[in-house]
Design a protein around this motif. Structure first.
Motif, PDB file in Angstrom:
ATOM      1  N   ASN A 105      -9.001 -47.073   9.618  1.00 44.52           N
ATOM      2  CA  ASN A 105      -9.712 -46.690  10.841  1.00 44.52           C
ATOM      3  C   ASN A 105      -9.576 -45.192  11.033  1.00 44.52           C
ATOM      4  OD1 ASN A 105     -10.345 -49.403  12.020  1.00 44.52           O
ATOM      5  ND2 ASN A 105      -8.136 -49.568  11.890  1.00 44.52           N
ATOM      6  N   TYR A 106     -10.645 -44.576  11.495  1.00 46.70           N
ATOM      7  CA  TYR A 106     -10.579 -43.158  11.838  1.00 46.70           C
ATOM      8  C   TYR A 106     -11.372 -42.929  13.116  1.00 46.70           C
ATOM      9  CZ  TYR A 106     -10.506 -38.158  11.771  1.00 46.70           C
ATOM     10  OH  TYR A 106     -10.302 -36.858  12.133  1.00 46.70           O
ATOM     11  N   ASN A 107     -10.747 -42.257  14.072  1.00 45.86           N
ATOM     12  CA  ASN A 107     -11.380 -41.966  15.352  1.00 45.86           C
ATOM     13  C   ASN A 107     -11.544 -40.455  15.490  1.00 45.86           C
ATOM     14  OD1 ASN A 107     -12.226 -41.756  17.980  1.00 45.86           O
ATOM     15  ND2 ASN A 107     -10.590 -42.990  18.845  1.00 45.86           N
ATOM     16  N   PHE A 108     -12.791 -40.003  15.613  1.00 47.60           N
ATOM     17  CA  PHE A 108     -13.064 -38.580  15.804  1.00 47.60           C
ATOM     18  C   PHE A 108     -12.741 -38.125  17.219  1.00 47.60           C
ATOM     19  CE2 PHE A 108     -15.520 -39.467  12.029  1.00 47.60           C
ATOM     20  CZ  PHE A 108     -15.361 -38.320  11.276  1.00 47.60           C
ATOM     21  N   GLY A 109     -12.524 -39.068  18.118  1.00 45.72           N
ATOM     22  CA  GLY A 109     -12.191 -38.735  19.490  1.00 45.72           C
ATOM     23  C   GLY A 109     -13.405 -38.273  20.270  1.00 45.72           C
ATOM     24  N   ARG A 110     -13.166 -37.474  21.286  1.00 47.93           N
ATOM     25  CA  ARG A 110     -14.236 -36.963  22.148  1.00 47.93           C
ATOM     26  C   ARG A 110     -14.777 -35.667  21.563  1.00 47.93           C
ATOM     27  NH1 ARG A 110     -10.371 -39.280  25.376  1.00 47.93           N
ATOM     28  NH2 ARG A 110     -11.174 -40.721  26.946  1.00 47.93           N
ATOM     29  N   VAL A 111     -16.096 -35.648  21.342  1.00 45.06           N
ATOM     30  CA  VAL A 111     -16.759 -34.471  20.780  1.00 45.06           C
ATOM     31  C   VAL A 111     -17.930 -34.128  21.683  1.00 45.06           C
ATOM     32  CG1 VAL A 111     -17.983 -33.551  18.765  1.00 45.06           C
ATOM     33  CG2 VAL A 111     -16.067 -35.127  18.435  1.00 45.06           C
ATOM     34  N   ARG A 112     -18.054 -32.864  22.038  1.00 47.12           N
ATOM     35  CA  ARG A 112     -19.177 -32.441  22.890  1.00 47.12           C
ATOM     36  C   ARG A 112     -20.514 -32.705  22.210  1.00 47.12           C
ATOM     37  NH1 ARG A 112     -17.271 -26.588  25.064  1.00 47.12           N
ATOM     38  NH2 ARG A 112     -15.591 -27.324  26.393  1.00 47.12           N
ATOM     39  N   VAL A 113     -21.469 -33.114  23.009  1.00 49.95           N
ATOM     40  CA  VAL A 113     -22.825 -33.371  22.510  1.00 49.95           C
ATOM     41  C   VAL A 113     -23.345 -32.114  21.814  1.00 49.95           C
ATOM     42  CG1 VAL A 113     -25.194 -33.835  23.222  1.00 49.95           C
ATOM     43  CG2 VAL A 113     -23.312 -35.131  24.235  1.00 49.95           C
ATOM     44  N   GLY A 114     -23.880 -32.278  20.610  1.00 48.67           N
ATOM     45  CA  GLY A 114     -24.407 -31.159  19.831  1.00 48.67           C
ATOM     46  C   GLY A 114     -23.386 -30.485  18.939  1.00 48.67           C
ATOM     47  N   ASN A 115     -22.091 -30.693  19.185  1.00 48.09           N
ATOM     48  CA  ASN A 115     -21.035 -30.151  18.325  1.00 48.09           C
ATOM     49  C   ASN A 115     -20.691 -31.179  17.259  1.00 48.09           C
ATOM     50  OD1 ASN A 115     -21.014 -27.917  19.952  1.00 48.09           O
ATOM     51  ND2 ASN A 115     -19.037 -28.350  20.909  1.00 48.09           N
ATOM     52  N   SER A 116     -19.862 -30.793  16.309  1.00 49.51           N
ATOM     53  CA  SER A 116     -19.480 -31.745  15.273  1.00 49.51           C
ATOM     54  C   SER A 116     -18.010 -31.593  14.901  1.00 49.51           C
ATOM     55  CB  SER A 116     -20.351 -31.577  14.029  1.00 49.51           C
ATOM     56  OG  SER A 116     -20.110 -30.347  13.411  1.00 49.51           O
ATOM     57  N   GLU A 117     -17.469 -32.656  14.375  1.00 49.95           N
ATOM     58  CA  GLU A 117     -16.116 -32.698  13.811  1.00 49.95           C
ATOM     59  C   GLU A 117     -16.231 -33.350  12.438  1.00 49.95           C
ATOM     60  OE1 GLU A 117     -13.226 -31.542  14.909  1.00 49.95           O
ATOM     61  OE2 GLU A 117     -13.947 -30.906  16.874  1.00 49.95           O
ATOM     62  N   SER A 118     -15.364 -32.943  11.517  1.00 51.93           N
ATOM     63  CA  SER A 118     -15.394 -33.488  10.167  1.00 51.93           C
ATOM     64  C   SER A 118     -14.024 -33.989   9.755  1.00 51.93           C
ATOM     65  CB  SER A 118     -15.841 -32.423   9.171  1.00 51.93           C
ATOM     66  OG  SER A 118     -17.155 -32.025   9.432  1.00 51.93           O
ATOM     67  N   ALA A 119     -14.045 -34.954   8.838  1.00 52.11           N
ATOM     68  CA  ALA A 119     -12.821 -35.465   8.225  1.00 52.11           C
ATOM     69  C   ALA A 119     -13.112 -35.667   6.743  1.00 52.11           C
ATOM     70  CB  ALA A 119     -12.385 -36.771   8.868  1.00 52.11           C
ATOM     71  N   THR A 120     -12.131 -35.356   5.910  1.00 53.28           N
ATOM     72  CA  THR A 120     -12.279 -35.537   4.466  1.00 53.28           C
ATOM     73  C   THR A 120     -11.290 -36.588   3.998  1.00 53.28           C
ATOM     74  OG1 THR A 120     -12.974 -33.248   4.168  1.00 53.28           O
ATOM     75  CG2 THR A 120     -12.165 -34.389   2.218  1.00 53.28           C
ATOM     76  N   PHE A 121     -11.816 -37.552   3.245  1.00 58.75           N
ATOM     77  CA  PHE A 121     -11.000 -38.617   2.676  1.00 58.75           C
ATOM     78  C   PHE A 121     -10.966 -38.404   1.164  1.00 58.75           C
ATOM     79  CE2 PHE A 121     -13.016 -40.128   6.514  1.00 58.75           C
ATOM     80  CZ  PHE A 121     -11.925 -40.597   7.240  1.00 58.75           C
ATOM     81  N   THR A 122      -9.764 -38.211   0.618  1.00 61.86           N
ATOM     82  CA  THR A 122      -9.613 -38.030  -0.819  1.00 61.86           C
ATOM     83  C   THR A 122      -9.275 -39.383  -1.429  1.00 61.86           C
ATOM     84  OG1 THR A 122      -8.839 -35.771  -0.534  1.00 61.86           O
ATOM     85  CG2 THR A 122      -8.352 -36.824  -2.637  1.00 61.86           C
TER      86      THR A 122
END
Length: 145
Positions: free
Chosen positions: A46-63
């Motif tokens: 499971n991965y939760n990006f949490g709260r992100v402002r509309v129009g902004n982005s967050e990234s996560a990398t899975f190796t």
């Protein structure tokens, strides 16, 4: 009996999730290992990006890393769910012993609300891997109604 107890306790350890319900400060990177030659790995994350402002982005990398002694075929990597999630990767079709590749997921909400998706990694030579993704789009200040 002691061995059974130790094995039972250790089998519960990989059940943890990757992230809490907070937005990461920077791009996060996590390793998903294919360890045993018995082709069993933890299959669900499971991965939760949490709260992100509309129009902004967050990234996560899975190796994805093959730590076993046999090659693993990557049949398909796909993302099913809300269109706020996007995936790109550099994974070859055949992941040799010791080899790894990266799968980057970006979450970019275009409206307020909760979003969900599932990243599916279909493998031959190991168990398939699923990563449940979620995130929340919020207005400026982190509040949504």
């Amino acid at each position: 009996m002691k061995l059974f107890l130790i094995v039972s306790i250790l089998s519960l350890l990989p059940m943890a999730t990757f992230a809490a319900d907070v937005t990461p400060a920077a791009e996060q990177e996590y390793e998903v290992n294919i360890d045993g030659d018995d082709v069993n790995v933890q299959e669900h994350y499971n991965y939760n990006f949490g709260r992100v402002r509309v129009g902004n982005s967050e990234s996560a990398t899975f190796t994805l890393r093959n730590r076993g002694r046999i090659p693993v075929y990557i049949n398909d990597i796909d993302l099913d769910g809300d269109n706020a999630f996007h995936e790109n990767d550099n994974c070859p079709r055949l992941l040799l012993r010791g080899q790894g590749c990266r799968i980057r997921v970006r979450f970019r909400p275009m409206d307020t609300g909760r979003y969900q998706a599932e990243l599916n990694i279909e493998l031959t030579g190991a168990s398939d891997i699923e990563i449940d993704l979620r995130g929340r789009g919020v207005r400026r200040g982190g509040i949504d109604f």
